[in-house]
Design a protein around this motif. Structure first.
Motif, PDB file in Angstrom:
ATOM      1  N   VAL A  48       6.504 -10.656  23.865  1.00 47.94           N
ATOM      2  CA  VAL A  48       5.230 -10.919  23.204  1.00 47.94           C
ATOM      3  C   VAL A  48       4.920  -9.787  22.222  1.00 47.94           C
ATOM      4  N   THR A  49       5.224  -8.573  22.616  1.00 52.20           N
ATOM      5  CA  THR A  49       4.990  -7.415  21.748  1.00 52.20           C
ATOM      6  C   THR A  49       5.783  -7.536  20.452  1.00 52.20           C
ATOM      7  N   ASP A  50       7.021  -7.998  20.528  1.00 56.45           N
ATOM      8  CA  ASP A  50       7.843  -8.157  19.334  1.00 56.45           C
ATOM      9  C   ASP A  50       7.233  -9.189  18.381  1.00 56.45           C
ATOM     10  N   TYR A  51       6.757 -10.304  18.940  1.00 49.12           N
ATOM     11  CA  TYR A  51       6.115 -11.323  18.108  1.00 49.12           C
ATOM     12  C   TYR A  51       4.834 -10.783  17.469  1.00 49.12           C
ATOM     13  N   LEU A  52       4.047 -10.039  18.246  1.00 47.98           N
ATOM     14  CA  LEU A  52       2.810  -9.464  17.705  1.00 47.98           C
ATOM     15  C   LEU A  52       3.107  -8.454  16.597  1.00 47.98           C
ATOM     16  N   LEU A  53       4.126  -7.627  16.780  1.00 48.31           N
ATOM     17  CA  LEU A  53       4.492  -6.658  15.749  1.00 48.31           C
ATOM     18  C   LEU A  53       4.966  -7.354  14.476  1.00 48.31           C
ATOM     19  N   ALA A  54       5.723  -8.431  14.628  1.00 48.20           N
ATOM     20  CA  ALA A  54       6.170  -9.179  13.453  1.00 48.20           C
ATOM     21  C   ALA A  54       4.981  -9.770  12.712  1.00 48.20           C
ATOM     22  N   THR A  55       3.984 -10.250  13.451  1.00 51.99           N
ATOM     23  CA  THR A  55       2.778 -10.797  12.829  1.00 51.99           C
ATOM     24  C   THR A  55       2.009  -9.702  12.098  1.00 51.99           C
ATOM     25  N   VAL A  56       1.923  -8.515  12.697  1.00 54.23           N
ATOM     26  CA  VAL A  56       1.233  -7.391  12.049  1.00 54.23           C
ATOM     27  C   VAL A  56       1.950  -7.015  10.754  1.00 54.23           C
ATOM     28  N   VAL A  57       3.257  -6.963  10.777  1.00 51.55           N
ATOM     29  CA  VAL A  57       4.025  -6.630   9.573  1.00 51.55           C
ATOM     30  C   VAL A  57       3.784  -7.679   8.493  1.00 51.55           C
ATOM     31  N   ASP A  58       3.792  -8.968   8.877  1.00 51.54           N
ATOM     32  CA  ASP A  58       3.540 -10.039   7.906  1.00 51.54           C
ATOM     33  C   ASP A  58       2.149  -9.919   7.296  1.00 51.54           C
ATOM     34  N   GLN A  59       1.153  -9.663   8.138  1.00 49.59           N
ATOM     35  CA  GLN A  59      -0.221  -9.555   7.639  1.00 49.59           C
ATOM     36  C   GLN A  59      -0.385  -8.347   6.718  1.00 49.59           C
ATOM     37  N   LEU A  60       0.242  -7.245   7.053  1.00 51.22           N
ATOM     38  CA  LEU A  60       0.168  -6.049   6.210  1.00 51.22           C
ATOM     39  C   LEU A  60       0.839  -6.298   4.862  1.00 51.22           C
ATOM     40  N   ALA A  61       1.975  -6.981   4.881  1.00 47.11           N
ATOM     41  CA  ALA A  61       2.663  -7.294   3.624  1.00 47.11           C
ATOM     42  C   ALA A  61       1.801  -8.216   2.760  1.00 47.11           C
ATOM     43  N   GLU A  62       1.129  -9.184   3.383  1.00 42.20           N
ATOM     44  CA  GLU A  62       0.248 -10.072   2.623  1.00 42.20           C
ATOM     45  C   GLU A  62      -0.944  -9.308   2.047  1.00 42.20           C
ATOM     46  N   ALA A  63      -1.516  -8.402   2.833  1.00 45.81           N
ATOM     47  CA  ALA A  63      -2.646  -7.609   2.341  1.00 45.81           C
ATOM     48  C   ALA A  63      -2.220  -6.728   1.167  1.00 45.81           C
ATOM     49  N   ASN A  64      -1.040  -6.117   1.259  1.00 50.63           N
ATOM     50  CA  ASN A  64      -0.532  -5.304   0.155  1.00 50.63           C
ATOM     51  C   ASN A  64      -0.274  -6.161  -1.077  1.00 50.63           C
ATOM     52  N   TRP A  65       0.235  -7.380  -0.861  1.00 49.33           N
ATOM     53  CA  TRP A  65       0.476  -8.296  -1.973  1.00 49.33           C
ATOM     54  C   TRP A  65      -0.844  -8.670  -2.646  1.00 49.33           C
ATOM     55  N   MET A  66      -1.863  -8.966  -1.835  1.00 47.16           N
ATOM     56  CA  MET A  66      -3.177  -9.312  -2.401  1.00 47.16           C
ATOM     57  C   MET A  66      -3.742  -8.153  -3.209  1.00 47.16           C
ATOM     58  N   PHE A  67      -3.660  -6.942  -2.664  1.00 46.22           N
ATOM     59  CA  PHE A  67      -4.176  -5.764  -3.360  1.00 46.22           C
ATOM     60  C   PHE A  67      -3.450  -5.560  -4.678  1.00 46.22           C
ATOM     61  N   ALA A  68      -2.129  -5.666  -4.639  1.00 46.05           N
ATOM     62  CA  ALA A  68      -1.342  -5.451  -5.859  1.00 46.05           C
ATOM     63  C   ALA A  68      -1.604  -6.555  -6.872  1.00 46.05           C
ATOM     64  N   THR A  69      -1.793  -7.783  -6.416  1.00 52.46           N
ATOM     65  CA  THR A  69      -2.049  -8.900  -7.322  1.00 52.46           C
ATOM     66  C   THR A  69      -3.399  -8.760  -8.004  1.00 52.46           C
ATOM     67  N   VAL A  70      -4.399  -8.374  -7.247  1.00 52.92           N
ATOM     68  CA  VAL A  70      -5.741  -8.238  -7.807  1.00 52.92           C
ATOM     69  C   VAL A  70      -5.815  -7.065  -8.775  1.00 52.92           C
ATOM     70  N   ASN A  71      -5.094  -5.993  -8.503  1.00 52.43           N
ATOM     71  CA  ASN A  71      -5.197  -4.777  -9.313  1.00 52.43           C
ATOM     72  C   ASN A  71      -4.113  -4.632 -10.380  1.00 52.43           C
ATOM     73  N   ARG A  72      -3.343  -5.685 -10.604  1.00 54.00           N
ATOM     74  CA  ARG A  72      -2.300  -5.578 -11.634  1.00 54.00           C
ATOM     75  C   ARG A  72      -2.890  -5.864 -13.008  1.00 54.00           C
ATOM     76  N   ASP A  73      -2.180  -5.439 -14.015  1.00 55.15           N
ATOM     77  CA  ASP A  73      -2.588  -5.685 -15.398  1.00 55.15           C
ATOM     78  C   ASP A  73      -2.459  -7.183 -15.676  1.00 55.15           C
ATOM     79  N   GLU A  74      -3.357  -7.717 -16.490  1.00 57.36           N
ATOM     80  CA  GLU A  74      -3.342  -9.154 -16.773  1.00 57.36           C
ATOM     81  C   GLU A  74      -2.051  -9.598 -17.441  1.00 57.36           C
ATOM     82  N   ASP A  75      -1.440  -8.720 -18.197  1.00 55.86           N
ATOM     83  CA  ASP A  75      -0.209  -9.071 -18.909  1.00 55.86           C
ATOM     84  C   ASP A  75       1.048  -8.850 -18.062  1.00 55.86           C
ATOM     85  N   ALA A  76       0.891  -8.219 -16.909  1.00 54.75           N
ATOM     86  CA  ALA A  76       2.052  -7.910 -16.063  1.00 54.75           C
ATOM     87  C   ALA A  76       2.585  -9.185 -15.407  1.00 54.75           C
TER      88      ALA A  76
END
Length: 115
Positions: A48-76
């Motif tokens: 169960v711990t392995d599944y929870l850790l994988a979910t945490v990694v996925d959520q963190l990657a999505e949060a980083n993607w959202m942050f980078a997408t929102v803060n990127r240059d419009e032309d990028a």
């Protein structure tokens, strides 16, 4: 059975092992047993711990993607959505389809809705 408990399965047939005892032994076989692997496949390697850790990694990657997408240059160039951590048995399943984004209602649709 023999590997983990030192009990021969033929003892049940010989009458030396009760059905109840055999049932309890089978239910409590460790995850690395051949029976558990046959019944549940590769997923027995993950706790169960392995599944929870994988979910945490996925959520963190999505949060980083959202942050980078929102803060990127419009032309990028747009940033690809992160791939989830592969889980046992997931390679045989279809990935969950993301729903299409809803379009904003037009002024006419809003007027009809609100009457």
């Amino acid at each position: 059975m023999l590997r983990h408990y030192g009990v021969d399965l033929l003892d049940w047939h010989r009458g030396l092992l009760s059905s109840r005892r055999l049932s309890v032994l089978l239910q409590h076989l460790p995850r690395d047993s051949a029976t558990a692997r046959e019944l549940h496949g590769e997923s027995v390697d993950w706790s169960v711990t392995d599944y929870l850790l994988a979910t945490v990694v996925d959520q963190l990657a999505e949060a980083n993607w959202m942050f980078a997408t929102v803060n990127r240059d419009e032309d990028a160039e747009s940033i690809d959505f992160p791939e989830p951590v592969p889980r046992p048995g997931a390679d045989h399943e279809e990935p969950a389809a993301r729903p299409a984004p809803r379009q904003q209602p037009s002024a006419l649709e809003l007027a009809q809705f609100f009457g």
